[in-house]
Design a protein around this motif. Sequence first.
Motif, PDB file in Angstrom:
ATOM      1  N   ASP A  29       0.827  -1.201   0.000  1.00  0.00           N
ATOM      2  CA  ASP A  29       0.000   0.000   0.000  1.00  0.00           C
ATOM      3  C   ASP A  29       0.862   1.251   0.000  1.00  0.00           C
ATOM      4  N   GLU A  30       1.890   1.270   0.854  1.00  0.00           N
ATOM      5  CA  GLU A  30       2.782   2.424   0.920  1.00  0.00           C
ATOM      6  C   GLU A  30       3.495   2.607  -0.406  1.00  0.00           C
ATOM      7  N   SER A  31       3.923   1.520  -0.980  1.00  0.00           N
ATOM      8  CA  SER A  31       4.614   1.589  -2.260  1.00  0.00           C
ATOM      9  C   SER A  31       3.690   2.148  -3.336  1.00  0.00           C
ATOM     10  N   ALA A  35       2.283   8.976  -6.374  1.00  0.00           N
ATOM     11  CA  ALA A  35       2.774  10.341  -6.188  1.00  0.00           C
ATOM     12  C   ALA A  35       3.944  10.621  -7.129  1.00  0.00           C
ATOM     13  N   THR A  36       4.861   9.680  -7.218  1.00  0.00           N
ATOM     14  CA  THR A  36       6.016   9.848  -8.101  1.00  0.00           C
ATOM     15  C   THR A  36       5.569  10.015  -9.548  1.00  0.00           C
ATOM     16  N   ASP A  37       4.633   9.189  -9.974  1.00  0.00           N
ATOM     17  CA  ASP A  37       4.134   9.278 -11.350  1.00  0.00           C
ATOM     18  C   ASP A  37       3.451  10.620 -11.610  1.00  0.00           C
ATOM     19  N   ALA A  38       2.638  11.062 -10.660  1.00  0.00           N
ATOM     20  CA  ALA A  38       1.920  12.329 -10.838  1.00  0.00           C
ATOM     21  C   ALA A  38       2.895  13.502 -10.911  1.00  0.00           C
ATOM     22  N   VAL A  39       3.884  13.504 -10.027  1.00  0.00           N
ATOM     23  CA  VAL A  39       4.877  14.590 -10.039  1.00  0.00           C
ATOM     24  C   VAL A  39       5.649  14.569 -11.358  1.00  0.00           C
ATOM     25  N   LYS A  40       6.052  13.391 -11.815  1.00  0.00           N
ATOM     26  CA  LYS A  40       6.794  13.297 -13.079  1.00  0.00           C
ATOM     27  C   LYS A  40       5.971  13.819 -14.254  1.00  0.00           C
ATOM     28  N   GLU A  41       4.686  13.519 -14.268  1.00  0.00           N
ATOM     29  CA  GLU A  41       3.823  14.007 -15.347  1.00  0.00           C
ATOM     30  C   GLU A  41       3.741  15.533 -15.335  1.00  0.00           C
ATOM     31  N   ILE A  53       0.420  14.234  -1.742  1.00  0.00           N
ATOM     32  CA  ILE A  53       1.173  14.719  -2.905  1.00  0.00           C
ATOM     33  C   ILE A  53       0.590  14.136  -4.189  1.00  0.00           C
ATOM     34  N   ALA A  54       0.229  12.861  -4.160  1.00  0.00           N
ATOM     35  CA  ALA A  54      -0.373  12.231  -5.341  1.00  0.00           C
ATOM     36  C   ALA A  54      -1.663  12.941  -5.734  1.00  0.00           C
ATOM     37  N   GLY A 111       8.804  16.167  -5.432  1.00  0.00           N
ATOM     38  CA  GLY A 111       9.210  14.818  -5.828  1.00  0.00           C
ATOM     39  C   GLY A 111      10.340  14.301  -4.962  1.00  0.00           C
ATOM     40  N   ALA A 112      11.291  15.164  -4.637  1.00  0.00           N
ATOM     41  CA  ALA A 112      12.403  14.772  -3.774  1.00  0.00           C
ATOM     42  C   ALA A 112      11.924  14.462  -2.355  1.00  0.00           C
ATOM     43  N   ARG A 113      10.906  15.182  -1.901  1.00  0.00           N
ATOM     44  CA  ARG A 113      10.361  14.945  -0.556  1.00  0.00           C
ATOM     45  C   ARG A 113       9.743  13.567  -0.427  1.00  0.00           C
ATOM     46  N   LEU A 114       9.366  12.978  -1.538  1.00  0.00           N
ATOM     47  CA  LEU A 114       8.742  11.659  -1.498  1.00  0.00           C
ATOM     48  C   LEU A 114       9.674  10.589  -0.935  1.00  0.00           C
TER      49      LEU A 114
END
Length: 92
Positions: free
Chosen positions: A13-15, A21-27, A78-79, A64-67
């Motif tokens: 779940d955490e992953s 969140a990582t995907d959303a920030v990258k987009e 964040i997501a 993104g770095a805060r993730l």
Amino acid sequence: MTDPDVPDFSELDESDDHQAATDAVKEVVSWYNAQILAERRSPGAGEERLEELKAAREAALLDGARLATADPQEAGRIAALYAARLKELTRP
């Protein structure tokens, strides 16, 4: 007490929160990159607009770095924030 025979999916779940969140920030960062490139190529490019785009991209990169150290709740926040931002940015 947890049963050792029952798998613990809490990390999954955490992953998932972190990945979303990582995907959303990258987009969002990709959108800003494309806009910055387009602005630079535009005749009569606006420096103010360019600086706004660069600042927004930098803020997204920092989020993104805060993730890397975010707990699942922060990652989820964040997501959601970046999913909404991407929707807003790409709205016709």
